[in-house]
Design a protein around this motif. Sequence first.
Motif, PDB file in Angstrom:
ATOM      1  N   TYR B  13       0.840  -1.203   0.000  1.00 30.99           N
ATOM      2  CA  TYR B  13       0.000   0.000   0.000  1.00 30.99           C
ATOM      3  C   TYR B  13       0.872   1.249   0.000  1.00 30.99           C
ATOM      4  O   TYR B  13       2.033   1.210   0.405  1.00 30.99           O
ATOM      5  N   PHE B  17      -0.842   5.571   3.354  1.00 31.12           N
ATOM      6  CA  PHE B  17      -1.849   4.653   3.872  1.00 31.12           C
ATOM      7  C   PHE B  17      -1.250   3.800   4.986  1.00 31.12           C
ATOM      8  O   PHE B  17      -1.845   3.622   6.048  1.00 31.12           O
ATOM      9  N   GLN B  19       1.220   4.516   6.798  1.00 31.52           N
ATOM     10  CA  GLN B  19       1.527   5.338   7.962  1.00 31.52           C
ATOM     11  C   GLN B  19       0.304   5.439   8.883  1.00 31.52           C
ATOM     12  O   GLN B  19       0.424   5.339  10.090  1.00 31.52           O
ATOM     13  N   VAL B  20      -0.849   5.670   8.289  1.00 36.55           N
ATOM     14  CA  VAL B  20      -2.061   5.886   9.090  1.00 36.55           C
ATOM     15  C   VAL B  20      -2.663   4.560   9.546  1.00 36.55           C
ATOM     16  O   VAL B  20      -3.048   4.399  10.695  1.00 36.55           O
ATOM     17  N   PHE B  21      -2.749   3.601   8.592  1.00 33.30           N
ATOM     18  CA  PHE B  21      -3.542   2.407   8.907  1.00 33.30           C
ATOM     19  C   PHE B  21      -2.732   1.119   8.933  1.00 33.30           C
ATOM     20  O   PHE B  21      -3.297   0.056   9.140  1.00 33.30           O
ATOM     21  N   ARG B  59      -6.501   0.884  -6.016  1.00 28.73           N
ATOM     22  CA  ARG B  59      -7.400   1.985  -5.674  1.00 28.73           C
ATOM     23  C   ARG B  59      -6.717   2.958  -4.717  1.00 28.73           C
ATOM     24  O   ARG B  59      -6.836   4.177  -4.858  1.00 28.73           O
ATOM     25  N   GLU B  60      -5.997   2.417  -3.754  1.00 25.42           N
ATOM     26  CA  GLU B  60      -5.320   3.294  -2.801  1.00 25.42           C
ATOM     27  C   GLU B  60      -4.263   4.136  -3.489  1.00 25.42           C
ATOM     28  O   GLU B  60      -4.081   5.304  -3.175  1.00 25.42           O
ATOM     29  N   ARG B  62      -4.444   5.137  -6.418  1.00 23.94           N
ATOM     30  CA  ARG B  62      -5.129   6.150  -7.217  1.00 23.94           C
ATOM     31  C   ARG B  62      -5.567   7.308  -6.335  1.00 23.94           C
ATOM     32  O   ARG B  62      -5.467   8.466  -6.707  1.00 23.94           O
ATOM     33  N   TYR B  63      -6.082   6.952  -5.159  1.00 20.16           N
ATOM     34  CA  TYR B  63      -6.663   7.998  -4.315  1.00 20.16           C
ATOM     35  C   TYR B  63      -5.713   8.546  -3.277  1.00 20.16           C
ATOM     36  O   TYR B  63      -5.789   9.692  -2.900  1.00 20.16           O
ATOM     37  N   ALA B  64      -4.822   7.681  -2.810  1.00 19.78           N
ATOM     38  CA  ALA B  64      -4.139   8.030  -1.565  1.00 19.78           C
ATOM     39  C   ALA B  64      -2.866   8.816  -1.771  1.00 19.78           C
ATOM     40  O   ALA B  64      -2.035   8.866  -0.898  1.00 19.78           O
ATOM     41  N   GLN B  65      -2.670   9.415  -2.968  1.00 14.64           N
ATOM     42  CA  GLN B  65      -1.479  10.237  -3.132  1.00 14.64           C
ATOM     43  C   GLN B  65      -1.641  11.514  -2.330  1.00 14.64           C
ATOM     44  O   GLN B  65      -2.675  12.166  -2.415  1.00 14.64           O
ATOM     45  N   SER B  67      -1.545  15.276  -1.416  1.00 11.08           N
ATOM     46  CA  SER B  67      -1.736  16.409  -2.320  1.00 11.08           C
ATOM     47  C   SER B  67      -0.444  17.190  -2.460  1.00 11.08           C
ATOM     48  O   SER B  67       0.431  17.140  -1.613  1.00 11.08           O
TER      49      SER B  67
END
Lengths: 116, 492
Positions: B13, B17, B19-21, B59-60, B62-65, B67
């Motif tokens: 991942y 991601f 780092q947080v989860f 998916r991660e 794609r979304y989890a970059q 900003s």
Amino acid sequence: MPKRKLDPLPSAAFQILLSLADEDRHGYGIMRQVEEQTSGRVRLGPGTLYGSIQSLVEAQLIEEVGEGVDAKLGQERRRYYRLTTTGRKLARTEAERLADMVRIARERKILGGEHA
Amino acid sequence: MLERIFVWLLRLYPAAFQQVFGAEAARLVRDRLRDERGFAARLRLCWDLLTDFAISVPREFRYAQPSLAGAPTQPMRGPVFAVLEGKPPTPTSLALAGLFAIAFFTGVGYLMGHGGGHLMLRSLSMRPERQLSGPGFAPERAPQQPGMGVEAANSSLGSDRTIASPAQQQADAYAAGEPWKRDAKTATPAANGQPALVEMDTAYTRWVVAEIAGNLKYHYFDRASAGQLAESMQSRVTAGAYDSVPVDQTLAKLLTRQLRASTGDMHLEVVYDAGILPHPVAEPTAGVPEPYRRAMAASHCTIEQVETLPHNVGYIKLNSFPDPEVCGASLTSAMSSLNHSSAVIFDLRDNLGGFPVGVMFVSNYLFNRPEMIFNPREAVSSQSWTKPVAGNLLADKPVYVLTSHKTISGAEQFAYNLKMLKRATIIGETTAGATHSAVFHRIDDHFGVAIPEVKVANPYGKPDWEGVGVEPDIQVPAADALTVAEKLAAQR
């Protein structure tokens, strides 16, 4: 950053909102609750679960309430999540939308029921 | 074992991601492993986790970059980047990126320079720059005024043919008083520096030679030898005889030599232009083009000088043989002013040709009886004989013609006829050697072939000046020709 899409609300996210309706839960708790409420049909893997949680937190539909220990699972500290007011409203709206769909399906004789 | 595999898989991942989860996700895996035991349950668990990875990892990403706004903004030395990573690039990364960029562009450059002929890169890099401003292409030049050779073309050609060779068109431009160098090839330095502007491959060579052979077969006046010529060229092509010949002047000259050797006809010529060969020019429908009139008016009909030298020797420096329709009055007045001379010197050292009718117009003054003026482009007709000019006194006066190696085309026609008729003494250098009697067929932007389409009998029973020039009676450097002529005229 590309926004995660919650419109339409993905099935996993809706299940998570529903699982938090009665009490605050940690990740594994949510996963188990979802499994239970869907009679074992939906078992969220870690990626889907925490990905959805992240989206829901960002959209302020759920919030983290802090860490706690779940005595049943050992002494590890786990993050707990709670449904926000907005999240509750959205879950209700979604449920109503689905109920409406069910009503239509019954009228169109796609689905059996008391009116059929 | 399974736990380690799945926990390791969590590293797939994105960093943010994890780092947080990351810890929570690992815990979830462990919880499930602990709670779901038994073969079927484990199998289901493995299936669940693997499908989840397959779906959620992409998916991660794609979304989890994170900003761009999240990129560090603390001051740093060196360039500042908006980065997707959570920390600024290290100096090592920057150095590596620089090295990679240099290596990449060096590689591209090498490929462009050394790639095989089939490489797209090479064909892009070798594409010739169009030389539209070179000789013969200048937009301000006078339009192609049909000069010598046009009449021949008129008599037998379709409208799609080129009516005059590039050199002829240049000669005409010279007649219009424009100071270009004669040789298009040497006058185009950019083209000179790149000997092979066209794609040099065998297929192109073979195509060019085949096209030339085809044109010869259908256009050369001697059908029998044209057929043989085309066949022998084709068989040489098939045998690969031209494959190693550079596709430029070298090929053009080789073909020209071969054509001339097998036919003995000097009018055959293969032309190569490193620039772009001019396209056929449409013939003016009626009358003389206005730009030609203007150019003639501005250059006094290319009559550079008319004067009477010591010992009553008339001198006229004529830089072209202009169209009498435009310049008849000027020519008449120039010739009349020399009417009482005891000899006439025609200075053609800078004469670059012009109109056969112009040649005839001037020749009329030199004979008091009809005399045939041979024109290699035209069959003999009633127009081929001189007509005596009323009141003219020059018909029996000695004539000297000054030539240089630049003297070409119509000027050579004048010198050649006067020499053969023994009407003049030619003094100076051997002339350029171009009759422009052949019809020019354009093969493509670079190659063309001049093919005589009509056989014109030479009344003198000798070859004309094509390829060899007119040899002077008195061979002296062009610069000394006038002095020699003056001396000779004075002695008589």
